[in-house]
Design an enzyme around this catalytic site. Structure first.
Site, PDB file in Angstrom:
ATOM      1  N   ASP A  46       0.932  -1.232  -0.019  1.00  0.00           N
ATOM      2  CA  ASP A  46       0.178  -0.069  -0.164  1.00  0.00           C
ATOM      3  C   ASP A  46       1.113   1.106  -0.002  1.00  0.00           C
ATOM      4  OD1 ASP A  46      -2.206   1.445   0.022  1.00  0.00           O
ATOM      5  OD2 ASP A  46      -2.668   1.201   2.198  1.00  0.00           O
ATOM      6  N   GLY A  57       0.201   5.505  -4.390  1.00  0.00           N
ATOM      7  CA  GLY A  57      -0.279   6.854  -4.736  1.00  0.00           C
ATOM      8  C   GLY A  57       0.275   7.977  -3.672  1.00  0.00           C
ATOM      9  N   HIS A 100       3.120   3.651  -8.974  1.00  0.00           N
ATOM     10  CA  HIS A 100       2.827   2.296  -9.282  1.00  0.00           C
ATOM     11  C   HIS A 100       4.038   1.573 -10.033  1.00  0.00           C
ATOM     12  CE1 HIS A 100      -1.176   2.241  -7.913  1.00  0.00           C
ATOM     13  NE2 HIS A 100      -1.809   2.964  -8.911  1.00  0.00           N
ATOM     14  N   ASN A 111     -10.283  -3.096  -6.644  1.00  0.00           N
ATOM     15  CA  ASN A 111      -9.615  -2.190  -7.417  1.00  0.00           C
ATOM     16  C   ASN A 111     -10.025  -1.912  -8.868  1.00  0.00           C
ATOM     17  OD1 ASN A 111      -6.281  -3.167  -6.072  1.00  0.00           O
ATOM     18  ND2 ASN A 111      -7.753  -1.496  -5.482  1.00  0.00           N
ATOM     19  N   ARG A 120     -11.311   1.533  -9.815  1.00  0.00           N
ATOM     20  CA  ARG A 120     -10.617   2.759  -9.840  1.00  0.00           C
ATOM     21  C   ARG A 120     -10.637   3.190 -11.190  1.00  0.00           C
ATOM     22  NH1 ARG A 120      -5.041   2.532  -6.281  1.00  0.00           N
ATOM     23  NH2 ARG A 120      -5.773   1.751  -4.334  1.00  0.00           N
ATOM     24  N   GLU A 171       0.855 -13.673  12.237  1.00  0.00           N
ATOM     25  CA  GLU A 171       1.432 -12.286  12.951  1.00  0.00           C
ATOM     26  C   GLU A 171       1.185 -11.277  12.038  1.00  0.00           C
ATOM     27  OE1 GLU A 171       2.532 -12.161  16.070  1.00  0.00           O
ATOM     28  OE2 GLU A 171       1.947 -14.292  16.476  1.00  0.00           O
TER      29      GLU A 171
HETATM   30  C1  FPP Z   1      -1.561   0.451  -3.431  1.00  0.00           C
HETATM   31  O1  FPP Z   1      -1.336   1.732  -3.565  1.00  0.00           O
HETATM   32  C2  FPP Z   1      -1.088  -0.760  -4.439  1.00  0.00           C
HETATM   33  C3  FPP Z   1      -2.169  -1.012  -5.541  1.00  0.00           C
HETATM   34  C4  FPP Z   1      -3.390  -0.831  -5.451  1.00  0.00           C
HETATM   35  C5  FPP Z   1      -1.421  -2.042  -6.498  1.00  0.00           C
HETATM   36  C6  FPP Z   1      -0.195  -2.685  -6.099  1.00  0.00           C
HETATM   37  C7  FPP Z   1       0.551  -2.652  -7.510  1.00  0.00           C
HETATM   38  C8  FPP Z   1       1.724  -2.777  -7.513  1.00  0.00           C
HETATM   39  C9  FPP Z   1       2.561  -2.662  -6.470  1.00  0.00           C
HETATM   40  C10 FPP Z   1       2.332  -2.758  -8.859  1.00  0.00           C
HETATM   41  C11 FPP Z   1       2.166  -3.784  -9.930  1.00  0.00           C
HETATM   42  C12 FPP Z   1       2.437  -5.348  -9.266  1.00  0.00           C
HETATM   43  C13 FPP Z   1       3.237  -6.232  -9.812  1.00  0.00           C
HETATM   44  C14 FPP Z   1       3.022  -7.599  -9.343  1.00  0.00           C
HETATM   45  C15 FPP Z   1       4.022  -6.138 -10.885  1.00  0.00           C
HETATM   46  P1  FPP Z   1      -2.404   2.850  -3.587  1.00  0.00           P
HETATM   47  O2  FPP Z   1      -2.590   3.181  -5.140  1.00  0.00           O
HETATM   48  O3  FPP Z   1      -3.474   2.174  -3.041  1.00  0.00           O
HETATM   49  O4  FPP Z   1      -1.615   3.956  -2.678  1.00  0.00           O
HETATM   50  P2  FPP Z   1      -2.470   5.061  -1.778  1.00  0.00           P
HETATM   51  O5  FPP Z   1      -3.381   4.489  -0.950  1.00  0.00           O
HETATM   52  O6  FPP Z   1      -1.431   5.776  -1.445  1.00  0.00           O
HETATM   53  O7  FPP Z   1      -3.134   5.947  -2.989  1.00  0.00           O
END
Ligand code: FPP
Length: 255
Positions: free
Chosen positions: A25, A28, A42, A73, A76, A212
């Protein structure tokens, strides 16, 4: 430790968890803090994925599950979803050779059928190609939700019962767990969430029953080997009781 340009892996503190899951997480917020578009967060998050998979393999972790895209997701903005799909496809294309060379088996949980073909097809091909690998299992949770997975497992049991292949007494914890997609993975020992949020967000609700939990303020794109090892060290220092008492001698003395 660096010697002749080659990093020497230091052993992590035992006991090592058998299975670590990560809620990645904060992409963004990482971008917003720098005045960059979310897409850049990302992209840097995908780089952190490559780092953490490599670290897990070097540390000897048997299994790693990453929450890469939740069932929720899809809500989004279209452009952000498309960008995440492209990053996933790029990850599979770029990492395929290294995952295979390092003996890593790739598996997935979630509703794979809902992914676009350009992601689904190379993923499925890598699952097949890596099926015999034993050094580590990398499980990607894609279009995944724990409630959705539990509902699907319950539906599968009901279907078998309706067909007369299962009696109500056969609906055991083991029978349900076996239909969750994580059934073939080791028990979940450690669940990490980055970015300071302290919730499970529909991730591995059943599997996390005795895991955990480790919450770190680090935003996912900044998650590095040191942060990972700190989480493993925290795990190693925990006392796990599974609903029992700490020490049988103490329990005896207390009656
Ligand atoms: C959360 O950050 C992350 C995601 C919703 C997607 C996770 C994806 C990746 C790490 C990249 C692609 C994955 C792979 C396996 C190559 P957020 O956008 O919710 O962050 P925020 O809460 O700060 O807005």
């Amino acid at each position: 430790v660096v010697s002749s340009g080659v990093e020497v892996t230091m052993p992590a503190v035992p006991p090592l968890p058998r299975h670590v899951a990560i809620i990645m997480d904060g992409n963004g917020r990482w971008a917003a803090e720098r005045g960059l578009p979310r897409a850049e967060g990302h992209r840097r998050g995908a780089e952190a994925v490559r780092r953490v998979v490599r670290a897990a393999r070097e540390l000897g972790l048997p299994a790693l599950t990453l929450y890469a895209f939740s069932a929720q997701n899809w809500g989004r903005p279209r452009g952000e979803v498309a960008h995440l799909m492209r990053l996933l496809a790029a990850f599979v294309a770029d990492e395929r050779a290294e995952l295979l060379a390092r003996g890593i088996r790739l598996v997935t949980i979630g509703d794979l059928g809902s992914l676009p073909r350009f992601v689904r097809a190379p993923l499925a091909a890598l699952e097949v190609a890596s099926a015999g690998n034993r050094a580590m299992t990398l499980c990607l949770a894609l279009s995944y939700g724990a409630r959705e997975a539990l509902t699907a497992a319950a539906r599968a049991l009901a279907t078998e019962a309706a067909a007369g292949r299962l009696r109500p007494g056969d609906v055991t914890e083991q029978a349900l767990a076996a239909r969750l997609g994580t059934g073939a993975l080791p028990p979940l020992d450690l669940l990490i969430r980055t970015s300071g949020e302290q919730r499970l967000s529909n991730f591995l609700l059943w599997e996390a029953a005795y895991a955990e939990l480790c919450f770190t303020p680090v935003l996912w794109p900044d998650f590095d080997r040191a942060t990972f090892e700190a989480a493993l060290a925290s795990y190693a220092g925990r006392e796990r009781r599974f609903g029992l008492l700490a020490d049988p001698r103490v329990a005896g003395a207390r009656g």
